[in-house]
Enzyme design. Structure first.
Site, PDB file in Angstrom:
ATOM      1  N   GLY A   1       0.828  -1.212   0.000  1.00 58.34           N
ATOM      2  CA  GLY A   1       0.000   0.000   0.000  1.00 58.34           C
ATOM      3  C   GLY A   1       0.851   1.244   0.000  1.00 58.34           C
ATOM      4  O   GLY A   1       2.042   1.195  -0.297  1.00 58.34           O
ATOM      5  N   ASN A   2       0.236   2.362   0.313  1.00 57.19           N
ATOM      6  CA  ASN A   2       0.986   3.622   0.367  1.00 57.19           C
ATOM      7  C   ASN A   2       0.362   4.517   1.439  1.00 57.19           C
ATOM      8  O   ASN A   2      -0.627   4.152   2.073  1.00 57.19           O
ATOM      9  CB  ASN A   2       1.010   4.284  -1.015  1.00 57.19           C
ATOM     10  CG  ASN A   2      -0.370   4.621  -1.513  1.00 57.19           C
ATOM     11  OD1 ASN A   2      -1.031   5.507  -0.974  1.00 57.19           O
ATOM     12  ND2 ASN A   2      -0.840   3.891  -2.517  1.00 57.19           N
ATOM     13  N   ARG A   3       0.943   5.672   1.620  1.00 59.62           N
ATOM     14  CA  ARG A   3       0.585   6.521   2.754  1.00 59.62           C
ATOM     15  C   ARG A   3      -0.586   7.460   2.505  1.00 59.62           C
ATOM     16  O   ARG A   3      -0.884   8.311   3.337  1.00 59.62           O
ATOM     17  CB  ARG A   3       1.794   7.379   3.141  1.00 59.62           C
ATOM     18  CG  ARG A   3       2.939   6.613   3.739  1.00 59.62           C
ATOM     19  CD  ARG A   3       4.153   7.506   3.763  1.00 59.62           C
ATOM     20  NE  ARG A   3       5.167   7.097   4.704  1.00 59.62           N
ATOM     21  CZ  ARG A   3       5.081   7.238   6.026  1.00 59.62           C
ATOM     22  NH1 ARG A   3       4.029   7.783   6.574  1.00 59.62           N
ATOM     23  NH2 ARG A   3       6.065   6.845   6.781  1.00 59.62           N
TER      24      ARG A   3
END
Ligand code: CTP
Length: 206
Positions: A18-20
């Protein structure tokens, strides 16, 4: 039509890449557009916040789901904003059982494949008069500074506007405020600097 949040690419039933991205800037954009009388559909990737009132929300998880959700709604849209942080790579072959430590299925490495560039695809299929807004998350590196990467991205993506975020240090993610520079394909040499402000104010400027 607005895409927001961050995609998740499953590795096994419990893990993902995923990412932030929190989705805050995209939610603010949806609220700003709705407040100005637009009929808004928000394609929300893993946003942990309640649906904004007066906005149709379609929830998705992966880059492929987000792509499909945008593609089927593109023709009906007057304006599209790709505010989502989309995975550029996904694991090849998702395990349908949890990968256990020390088991034979334990990966020495995770093999990845490229996902589609959704913004490029939307630009390729745009209908006359449709406005397409891209976002860019950039850090400077050995190949150039934030704005030189951004100008190259505006050209490569072919969108009308590119909203540029300097993400050095990760400060923008999840924050209440934001600072962006807006590049327009019509006037690429006249960047509009939006000083640090709430994501609602930044959304209004976009
Ligand atoms: N984007 C997209 N599909 C992808 C990756 C990005 O539609 N697979 C969109 C994002 O929503 C954003 C724009 O492209 O509007 C730029 O995203 P960014 O992460 O800044 O750049 P990338 O295209 O991923 O390029 P790079 O990683 O090389 O900077």
């Amino acid at each position: 039509l607005i895409a927001a949040g961050g995609t998740r690419e499953p590795i096994d039933p419990v893990r993902f890449l995923g990412n932030r991205s929190s989705g805050r800037q995209g939610l603010a954009l949806a609220e700003a557009a709705a407040a100005r009388g637009a009929e808004v559909t928000l394609v929300a990737a893993n946003i942990a916040m309640p649906d904004p009132p007066g906005v149709t929300v379609v929830r998705v998880e992966t880059a492929a789901e987000l792509h499909e959700a945008m593609a089927v709604r593109q023709a009906a849209a007057d304006a599209i904003a790709m505010c989502a942080a989309v995975a550029d790579f996904r694991p090849i072959g998702i395990s349908d059982v949890k990968l256990k430590k020390g088991s034979q299925g334990e990966p020495a490495s995770i093999e990845l494949e490229r996902t589609a560039d959704i913004l490029r695809d939307l630009v390729d299929r745009r209908r006359a008069g449709q406005i397409i807004v891209g976002f860019a998350a950039e850090t400077g590196d050995g190949d150039g500074d934030v704005m030189s990467h951004a100008r190259a991205k505006l050209t490569a993506k072919g969108c009308d506007l590119l909203v540029v975020n300097d993400v050095s240090g990760g400060a923008v993610f999840g924050a209440q405020d934001n600072q962006v520079t807006i590049l327009s394909a019509a006037t690429p040499d006249e960047p509009v600097v939006v000083p640090r402000a709430s994501k609602a104010v930044v959304a209004g400027r976009v």
